[in-house]
Design a protein around this motif. Structure first.
Motif, PDB file in Angstrom:
ATOM      1  N   TRP A   5       0.841  -1.204   0.000  1.00 27.15           N
ATOM      2  CA  TRP A   5       0.000   0.000   0.000  1.00 27.15           C
ATOM      3  C   TRP A   5       0.877   1.256   0.000  1.00 27.15           C
ATOM      4  O   TRP A   5       0.682   2.164  -0.805  1.00 27.15           O
ATOM      5  N   SER A   6       1.853   1.284   0.898  1.00 32.04           N
ATOM      6  CA  SER A   6       2.766   2.435   0.988  1.00 32.04           C
ATOM      7  C   SER A   6       3.603   2.556  -0.279  1.00 32.04           C
ATOM      8  O   SER A   6       3.830   3.655  -0.791  1.00 32.04           O
ATOM      9  N   PHE A   7       4.057   1.417  -0.778  1.00 36.96           N
ATOM     10  CA  PHE A   7       4.855   1.371  -2.005  1.00 36.96           C
ATOM     11  C   PHE A   7       4.047   1.938  -3.166  1.00 36.96           C
ATOM     12  O   PHE A   7       4.543   2.752  -3.954  1.00 36.96           O
ATOM     13  N   HIS A   8       2.787   1.526  -3.270  1.00 30.70           N
ATOM     14  CA  HIS A   8       1.923   1.991  -4.352  1.00 30.70           C
ATOM     15  C   HIS A   8       1.714   3.495  -4.258  1.00 30.70           C
ATOM     16  O   HIS A   8       1.753   4.202  -5.264  1.00 30.70           O
ATOM     17  N   ARG A   9       1.475   4.006  -3.051  1.00 28.35           N
ATOM     18  CA  ARG A   9       1.255   5.435  -2.876  1.00 28.35           C
ATOM     19  C   ARG A   9       2.478   6.229  -3.330  1.00 28.35           C
ATOM     20  O   ARG A   9       2.374   7.243  -4.001  1.00 28.35           O
ATOM     21  N   GLU A  10       3.651   5.741  -2.944  1.00 27.68           N
ATOM     22  CA  GLU A  10       4.891   6.445  -3.260  1.00 27.68           C
ATOM     23  C   GLU A  10       5.237   6.374  -4.747  1.00 27.68           C
ATOM     24  O   GLU A  10       5.837   7.298  -5.297  1.00 27.68           O
ATOM     25  N   HIS A  11       4.844   5.300  -5.402  1.00 37.90           N
ATOM     26  CA  HIS A  11       5.261   5.077  -6.791  1.00 37.90           C
ATOM     27  C   HIS A  11       4.085   4.956  -7.768  1.00 37.90           C
ATOM     28  O   HIS A  11       4.223   4.339  -8.822  1.00 37.90           O
ATOM     29  N   THR A  12       2.944   5.559  -7.420  1.00 41.30           N
ATOM     30  CA  THR A  12       1.750   5.427  -8.261  1.00 41.30           C
ATOM     31  C   THR A  12       2.006   5.848  -9.701  1.00 41.30           C
ATOM     32  O   THR A  12       1.624   5.147 -10.643  1.00 41.30           O
ATOM     33  N   ALA A  13       2.650   6.995  -9.903  1.00 34.70           N
ATOM     34  CA  ALA A  13       2.869   7.499 -11.267  1.00 34.70           C
ATOM     35  C   ALA A  13       3.705   6.522 -12.083  1.00 34.70           C
ATOM     36  O   ALA A  13       3.394   6.246 -13.252  1.00 34.70           O
TER      37      ALA A  13
END
Length: 198
Positions: free
Chosen positions: A95-103
């Motif tokens: 979840w945190s990984f996705h938020r940080e690297h969404t783009a």
């Protein structure tokens, strides 16, 4: 500033600019000249670091791999998926990984739609990520539970579920507070792996 340091700074600036543009315009609508302008660099400077926009994206993919490896080395990491706390740790990390690297993650998916080579690269990356945690479900069977399918397939189902759910949540399509969403995902995955609630 030394030439090597300046080159590293320019590469970092180009990658950061690309991520900002991918977030606002999307990968397919971003040109190399847009990236250099956003980075405040000369148009030709891009080719001192990357042969193409795809190569820049592959570099960002490498950054994602490194960031994922860092999460796996955290002290609280446990591979025991018979323990809901271990499942929650992995969901929270993703979840945190996705938020940080969404783009970057969205750019990777967009590139895979139009470039077969990139689709293969992204497929190999996803497969490698799944293989890294396939051993985690061995703990489930050792604890006496029956997986919904073979270990690799069970992990693939879990990964697809989490990935799609997190995207939907970030797009505002799921009306749950973040911690409630993570808890719901944890319960769902744990029940899928063990047939039990916690």
């Amino acid at each position: 500033m030394k030439r090597k340091e300046k080159a590293a700074e320019t590469e970092t600036a180009l990658k950061a600019a690309a991520q900002r543009l991918f977030a606002t315009r999307g990968y397919l609508n971003t040109k190399i000249t847009d990236i250099t302008a956003e980075a405040g660099r000369a148009a030709g400077s891009f080719y001192n670091h990357f042969a193409s926009k795809e190569e820049l994206l592959e570099s960002l993919l490498g950054d994602l791999e490194s960031a994922g490896d860092d999460d796996a080395r955290k002290a609280e990491h446990s591979p025991d998926f018979s323990d809901p706390a271990a499942i929650r740790f992995h969901i929270r990390a993703f979840w945190s990984f996705h938020r940080e690297h969404t783009a970057t993650m969205r750019a990777l998916r967009q590139a895979a739609l139009v470039n077969e080579d990139f689709a293969r690269t992204l497929g190999e990356f996803s497969r490698a990520q799944s293989e890294e945690i396939t051993g985690h479900v061995d703990y489930v069977t050792k604890a006496g539970f029956e997986l919904p399918g073979p270990p690799a397939a069970s992990v693939a189902m879990m990964s697809a579920l989490i990935d799609n759910f997190v995207q939907m949540w970030h797009d505002g399509l799921v009306d749950l507070a973040e911690e409630d969403a993570i808890d719901a995902l944890t319960r769902f995955v744990y029940r899928g792996f063990t047939g039990r609630d916690y």
